[in-house]
Write an enzyme that holds these catalytic residues in place. Structure first.
Site, PDB file in Angstrom:
ATOM      1  N   LYS A  85     112.457  37.066 -51.585  1.00 57.40           N
ATOM      2  CA  LYS A  85     111.160  36.692 -50.747  1.00 57.40           C
ATOM      3  C   LYS A  85     110.112  36.350 -50.556  1.00 57.40           C
ATOM      4  O   LYS A  85     109.263  35.550 -50.760  1.00 57.40           O
ATOM      5  CB  LYS A  85     111.011  37.692 -49.863  1.00 57.40           C
ATOM      6  CG  LYS A  85     110.153  38.083 -48.107  1.00 57.40           C
ATOM      7  CD  LYS A  85     110.544  39.262 -47.674  1.00 57.40           C
ATOM      8  CE  LYS A  85     109.223  39.874 -48.484  1.00 57.40           C
ATOM      9  NZ  LYS A  85     107.598  40.374 -48.130  1.00 57.40           N
ATOM     10  N   ASN A  86     109.367  36.696 -51.703  1.00 58.88           N
ATOM     11  CA  ASN A  86     108.393  37.040 -52.266  1.00 58.88           C
ATOM     12  C   ASN A  86     107.458  35.654 -52.986  1.00 58.88           C
ATOM     13  O   ASN A  86     107.077  35.443 -53.461  1.00 58.88           O
ATOM     14  CB  ASN A  86     107.575  38.221 -53.404  1.00 58.88           C
ATOM     15  CG  ASN A  86     107.094  39.165 -52.259  1.00 58.88           C
ATOM     16  OD1 ASN A  86     107.510  39.319 -50.583  1.00 58.88           O
ATOM     17  ND2 ASN A  86     106.788  40.754 -52.667  1.00 58.88           N
ATOM     18  N   ASP A 129     106.108  48.216 -55.561  1.00 57.10           N
ATOM     19  CA  ASP A 129     107.128  47.739 -53.549  1.00 57.10           C
ATOM     20  C   ASP A 129     108.543  47.885 -54.391  1.00 57.10           C
ATOM     21  O   ASP A 129     109.003  48.941 -53.227  1.00 57.10           O
ATOM     22  CB  ASP A 129     107.283  46.376 -54.002  1.00 57.10           C
ATOM     23  CG  ASP A 129     106.387  45.475 -52.803  1.00 57.10           C
ATOM     24  OD1 ASP A 129     105.520  45.506 -53.004  1.00 57.10           O
ATOM     25  OD2 ASP A 129     106.440  44.232 -53.267  1.00 57.10           O
ATOM     26  N   CYS A 163      97.203  45.605 -42.632  1.00 56.40           N
ATOM     27  CA  CYS A 163      98.406  45.793 -41.351  1.00 56.40           C
ATOM     28  C   CYS A 163      99.166  47.190 -42.258  1.00 56.40           C
ATOM     29  O   CYS A 163      98.228  48.539 -42.733  1.00 56.40           O
ATOM     30  CB  CYS A 163      99.621  44.598 -42.854  1.00 56.40           C
ATOM     31  SG  CYS A 163      99.813  45.147 -44.452  1.00 56.40           S
ATOM     32  N   ILE A 189      97.190  50.027 -56.347  1.00 53.58           N
ATOM     33  CA  ILE A 189      97.414  48.960 -55.889  1.00 53.58           C
ATOM     34  C   ILE A 189      96.706  49.346 -54.166  1.00 53.58           C
ATOM     35  O   ILE A 189      95.976  48.624 -53.518  1.00 53.58           O
ATOM     36  CB  ILE A 189      99.026  48.233 -55.354  1.00 53.58           C
ATOM     37  CG1 ILE A 189      99.098  48.836 -57.413  1.00 53.58           C
ATOM     38  CG2 ILE A 189      98.539  46.535 -55.686  1.00 53.58           C
ATOM     39  CD1 ILE A 189      98.547  47.324 -58.334  1.00 53.58           C
ATOM     40  N   ARG A 214     112.848  42.795 -42.458  1.00 55.25           N
ATOM     41  CA  ARG A 214     111.338  41.359 -43.320  1.00 55.25           C
ATOM     42  C   ARG A 214     112.205  41.354 -44.576  1.00 55.25           C
ATOM     43  O   ARG A 214     111.393  40.335 -45.320  1.00 55.25           O
ATOM     44  CB  ARG A 214     110.486  42.300 -42.905  1.00 55.25           C
ATOM     45  CG  ARG A 214     109.539  41.778 -41.821  1.00 55.25           C
ATOM     46  CD  ARG A 214     108.447  42.343 -41.859  1.00 55.25           C
ATOM     47  NE  ARG A 214     107.144  42.208 -42.784  1.00 55.25           N
ATOM     48  CZ  ARG A 214     106.891  43.312 -43.772  1.00 55.25           C
ATOM     49  NH1 ARG A 214     106.078  44.127 -43.463  1.00 55.25           N
ATOM     50  NH2 ARG A 214     106.188  41.971 -44.875  1.00 55.25           N
ATOM     51  N   ARG A 253      94.662  44.918 -47.043  1.00 57.84           N
ATOM     52  CA  ARG A 253      94.743  43.541 -47.544  1.00 57.84           C
ATOM     53  C   ARG A 253      93.701  42.748 -47.408  1.00 57.84           C
ATOM     54  O   ARG A 253      93.878  41.645 -47.115  1.00 57.84           O
ATOM     55  CB  ARG A 253      95.350  43.194 -46.674  1.00 57.84           C
ATOM     56  CG  ARG A 253      96.764  44.400 -46.411  1.00 57.84           C
ATOM     57  CD  ARG A 253      97.645  44.598 -47.803  1.00 57.84           C
ATOM     58  NE  ARG A 253      98.301  43.497 -47.928  1.00 57.84           N
ATOM     59  CZ  ARG A 253      99.931  42.652 -48.061  1.00 57.84           C
ATOM     60  NH1 ARG A 253      99.886  43.897 -46.980  1.00 57.84           N
ATOM     61  NH2 ARG A 253     100.253  42.158 -49.047  1.00 57.84           N
ATOM     62  N   PRO A 254      92.283  43.199 -48.221  1.00 54.36           N
ATOM     63  CA  PRO A 254      90.729  41.682 -48.339  1.00 54.36           C
ATOM     64  C   PRO A 254      91.849  40.642 -49.109  1.00 54.36           C
ATOM     65  O   PRO A 254      92.469  40.451 -49.628  1.00 54.36           O
ATOM     66  CB  PRO A 254      90.040  42.564 -49.216  1.00 54.36           C
ATOM     67  CG  PRO A 254      91.007  43.600 -49.597  1.00 54.36           C
ATOM     68  CD  PRO A 254      92.229  43.713 -48.646  1.00 54.36           C
TER      69      PRO A 254
END
Ligand code: UD1
Length: 418
Positions: A22-23, A305, A116, A327, A397, A121-122
């Site tokens: 997906k990424n 992840d 999120c 992270i 997702r 998440r800048p």
């Protein structure tokens, strides 16, 4: 709202194939905008985030056909440079369209993506990199407006090796006059996949997979036919499902190098793992060994992840393990849910101390984010009795029909619509 009902205790056995990442699909769909010719992108998983990215392409004027796992993008007629708000609100990673749109249209407008479930998440590194390339950016009333600007190659140093910022800068740099160097670039395999796609289009990107990436701008780009790399996190999740159930499975369509950081940890749990071609075989212990310390880091460190799935495995280890999340600041939401299932975990800031217990018990739990949800599935596979996981939309997702895949290797898991 859909839920999973899992009856734990089955030892997983059999073989299972990993779909495309997906990424990788998301930036490559954005990169399809870099030319006005048609591109064919193969082995795309069928996921909501990818549907939304296709929605963005259609909203800006592309014709997109989806045939099974193949997405065909015809970007010959772009009608707007504005990325519609509704999509940006739904998938944060739509910020990845900024660099591609600036390259294609010379300008772009996107709503500010905001934080999120897993953190703030800048996007400062994305914007600074684009500014270094000469993009004139105005931020007002929640919008980022990239005005018509002359893009010029630049020597860019990222303060942090951000995956998304590296991808955005590479895409914008393809349209800049001269050469761009990105230092302290992200080294994730998805960056290399993007490089390969752009080079197949006739571009000139080099160095992906290392911390210095070079882009020669303004090469004429054509459409390309590209197959997406296997999803290393889905592969890791399947390997983790075997590790937590004492299972023995073969995971197919894996690039061993990409999953090496995950495999190193699973080996510490006592699992015996062998690679043969593009398959990875895992035979795990009935009960995992504890893992002294795991710290999430940019690739090739242990991936953030996989932090939540690893924590699940360690809940039933024969001793104490420590996991440090460096992270994202809000990525332990699965922990209270695992504790409802009998796990013994203490959190202190970025650190989780996991005291392995002999047994988890099934419980009703909530999936707060994508990988945290996957972690709960793994725990459910091990737990005694029934686990109900509410709110599957996060899990869906990132995992295509996870219940089907896991059932095919012996799990008892059903999806139930309320
Ligand atoms: C990507 C992946 C995500 C993965 C992450 C880290 C996609 C769609 N998502 O996310 O699954 O967890 O890489 O491997 O590919 N940061 C800044 N400023 C910025 C950008 C990032 O401070 O402008 C910080 C973030 O807050 C975070 C760290 O850098 O602490 C890593 O973020 P980044 O690598 O950008 O992750 P994403 O590209 O968003």
């Amino acid at each position: 709202m859909a839920k999973y009902i899992i009856t734990g205790g089955n030892r997983l056995e059999g073989s299972i194939r990993v779909p495309g990442a997906k990424n990788s699909v998301l930036p490559i769909l954005a990169a399809a905008l870099l030319t006005d010719e048609q591109s064919v992108i193969r082995d795309c998983p069928n996921l909501v985030d990818i549907e939304k990215a296709v929605g963005i392409l259609r909203a800006v004027g592309c014709k997109v056909k989806i045939e099974g796992g193949t997405i065909i993008v015809d970007p010959s007629n772009i009608t707007t440079h504005i990325i519609p708000d509704e999509y940006v609100k739904e998938i944060r990673s739509s910020i990845i369209f900024l660099g591609a749109m600036v390259a294609r249209a010379g300008k772009a407008r996107v709503t500010y993506p905001g934080g999120c479930e897993i953190g703030q998440r800048p996007i400062n590194l994305h914007l600074k990199g684009l500014e270094d390339l000469g993009v004139n950016i105005e931020e007002s009333y929640g919008y980022i407006e990239c005005k018509e600007s002359k893009l010029t190659g630049a020597d860019i140093h990222l303060d942090y090796p951000s995956v998304g910022a590296t991808e955005n800068i590479i895409m914008a740099a393809t349209a800049a006059h001269g050469y761009t160097i990105i230092r302290n670039a992200a080294k994730e395999p998805e960056i290399t996949d993007l490089q390969d796609f752009i080079n197949a289009m006739g571009g000139c990107v080099a160095g992906a997979g290392t911390s210095t990436i070079m882009v020669e701008g303004r090469r004429p780009l054509r459409g390309a036919d590209h197959t997406i790399i296997p999803d290393r996190i889905v592969a890791g999740t399947y390997l983790g499902a075997a590790a937590i159930t004492g299972g023995e499975i073969m995971v197919e369509n894996v690039v061993f190098d990409h999953v090496q950081p995950i495999i190193a940890k699973l080996r510490e749990t006592g699992a015996v793992i062998r690679a043969s071609g593009s398959a990875v075989h895992i035979k795990s212990k009935d009960r995992p060994f504890p893992v002294y310390k795991t710290t999430t880091l940019p690739h090739p460190g242990f991936p953030t992840d996989m932090q939540a799935p690893l924590v699940s495995i360690l809940t039933v280890a024969r001793g104490t393990s420590v996991v440090v999340e460096t992270i994202f600041e809000n990525r332990f939401k699965h922990v209270p849910e695992l504790m409802r299932m009998g796990a013994d975990i203490r959190i202190d800031g970025k650190t989780a101390v996991i005291q392995g217990v002999e047994k988890l018990r099934g419980a009703e739990v909530l999936s707060w984010d994508l990988r945290g949800g996957a972690a709960l599935v793994l725990a459910g596979l091990r737990a005694e009795g029934q686990t109900v996981i509410d709110d599957l939309h996060h899990i869906e997702r990132g995992y295509e029909r996870l219940e089907h895949s896991l059932r095919s290797i012996g799990a008892q898991i059903d999806k139930v619509e309320d």
